[in-house]
Enzyme design. Structure first.
Site, short mmCIF file in Angstrom:
data_model
loop_
_atom_site.label_atom_id
_atom_site.label_comp_id
_atom_site.label_asym_id
_atom_site.label_seq_id
_atom_site.Cartn_x
_atom_site.Cartn_y
_atom_site.Cartn_z
N GLY A 1 -26.48 -25.04 51.95
CA GLY A 1 -26.93 -25.05 50.57
C GLY A 1 -27.86 -26.21 50.35
N GLY A 2 -28.75 -26.09 49.34
CA GLY A 2 -29.70 -27.17 49.10
C GLY A 2 -30.52 -27.44 50.34
CG ASP A 3 -31.72 -31.46 51.10
OD1 ASP A 3 -30.54 -31.40 50.70
OD2 ASP A 3 -32.38 -32.51 51.11
CD GLU A 4 -25.40 -31.11 52.03
OE1 GLU A 4 -25.09 -32.27 51.71
OE2 GLU A 4 -24.61 -30.15 51.89
#
Length: 452
Positions: free
Chosen positions: A366-369
């Site tokens: 999720g996000g930039d992970e």
């Protein structure tokens, strides 16, 4: 039907087969062969005519049709008893009989009371003892119930065929050896099977069955053996144009009085749309829609399987988790917008997939992970090699329409069995190590601490 009082319009012909026979005296019925034939026609409506179509004998049943004593019919010509309408219709039968051929056929005729009844008509040539053709013996037996039943069966059969052809299911009929007997129009369209081309061949040998015949063959075998009367099996097929479709076969067996299978019918439903929709739902539950990488849930399940495999292996092994967080990604969204950010995330996913081994797994949490799972032939040297390629994947900028963007990545590493615990604990340790790398500066790598 000559000589049977089937209707006033009649069954005889106005054709005079032997003109001279009309002028001479009526034949005398003393022929033993003729009398023997007449004696066998119990229950039938019987008349005998000479070559001129003159009545020389009628039984009581024939006379009742006309409502007069039988002797009043003797000597009268059939064209005088019946109308001209039937003459043309029955001329072929009479002509055949006057050549010496025994003729039998069926006809729906109208009784004097107006009821239409099916009769079987027999025209038997009457020869003298010297072998000369004298005339015809006509007998009629009602077969109305049988013929009506046959017609009802034929109509039912036609209706059934029509329903089969109009059904959204493909219908395939096989004999006890699985040989094709009939296929509906939809089945012809789906499989390309034609009765005139494929009848008699085993369905399992026909083109279009993409799935190995094992499950389908086994299901049909159970029906053949009488182990089941019906069953259901899924199979994948190929249309004549080469496209695949998924089908569900609903099979049923027809047994004889001894319990043996005599035929099998299959109704096949095209469930391609359902299968594809289900697969899309599974993909949504397993994959990240933006990048196409597996998502958190799928990753956790795979890590759990990997840990179980290593723990249960006598040789042991290692499982490594690389927890990645992009450096500078927030600035991309702030300066260029979320659409540009999504595009960068897709590029990152492709670069990570190119940096790892084919046996490794890349997931987006999720996000930039992102997380990279190494669970095959894992060693410290392999972990270092993969880490080096991942860091190198960020050397080149990501080119946006607004200009190039440079990003880095911070990585936290947790390696089992050096780091013990559950799946959540292992991921948590890698996550914590990533935050330690963040605090150390961009593009850094930190390993999770090993418990003392």
């Amino acid at each position: 039907m000559v000589g049977t009082p089937l209707s006033r319009e009649g069954l005889c012909t106005m054709i005079l087969f032997d003109a001279e026979a009309c002028d001479g005296p009526l034949p005398v019925l003393t022929d033993s062969a003729l009398l023997a034939v007449l004696g066998q026609l119990q229950g039938a409506t019987v008349a005998v005519v000479d070559r001129g179509l003159r009545v020389v004998y009628v039984n009581a049943s024939f006379a009742r049709w006309f409502g007069v004593p039988g002797h009043e019919l003797i000597g009268r010509r059939l064209p005088d008893l019946y109308g001209a309408v039937a003459a043309a219709a029955f001329r072929p039968h009479l002509e055949r009989a006057f050549t010496g051929e025994k003729v039998t056929y069926q006809r729906l005729v109208q009784e004097p009371g107006g009821r239409s009844v099916w009769h079987t008509i027999s025209l038997v040539p009457w020869f003298s003892e010297r072998g000369e053709l004298q005339g015809l013996i006509s007998s009629a037996l009602p077969v109305h119930e049988l013929q009506s039943t046959n017609e009802a069966l034929r109509d039912a059969h036609q209706r059934l065929r029509a329903h089969m052809d109009n059904s959204p299911l493909a219908v395939v009929e096989m004999d006890a050896d699985l040989a094709l007997v009939h296929v509906s129009s939809r089945g012809q369209q789906w499989f390309g099977w034609r009765v005139e081309q494929h009848a008699g061949r085993s369905v399992l040998d026909l083109p279009g069955l993409e799935t190995p015949a094992g499950p389908l063959a086994e299901a049909l075998r159970r029906l053949q053996a009488g182990q089941e009367l019906q069953n259901r099996v899924e199979a994948t097929h190929r249309h004549p144009d080469g496209s695949l479709f998924h089908g569900v076969w609903f099979n049923s067996a027809l047994l004889d009085a001894q319990g043996r299978t005599v035929s099998i019918m299959a109704q096949i439903e095209d469930v391609t749309e359902l299968v594809e929709s289900t697969q899309r739902l599974r993909d949504l539950a397993r994959f990240d829609t933006l990048t196409g990488l597996i998502n958190r849930g799928a990753l956790m399940a795979q890590v759990d399987q990997s840990l179980s495999r290593v723990r249960g292996s006598p040789q042991g092994g290692q499982v490594a988790l690389l927890f990645l967080d992009l450096d500078g990604f927030k600035l991309v969204n702030d300066l260029h917008g979320h659409r540009a950010g999504d595009e960068v995330l897709q590029w990152v996913a492709r670069r990570l997939a190119s940096a790892v081994r084919q046996t490794d797994t890349v997931a987006r949490l999720g996000g930039d992970e992102f997380v990279v799972l190494l669970d095959n032939a894992v060693s410290d040297a392999v972990v270092q090699q993969v880490l080096s390629r991942i860091l190198a994947a960020f050397d080149d900028p990501f080119v946006l329409p607004q200009g190039p963007v440079r990003l880095g990545v911070s990585v936290g590493v947790a390696v089992y069995p050096q780091v013990e615990g559950t799946v959540d604990e292992l991921v948590g340790c890698a996550d914590q190590a990533m935050y330690e790398a963040k605090r150390a500066g961009k593009g850094m790598v930190r390993y999770a601490e090993v418990a003392a």
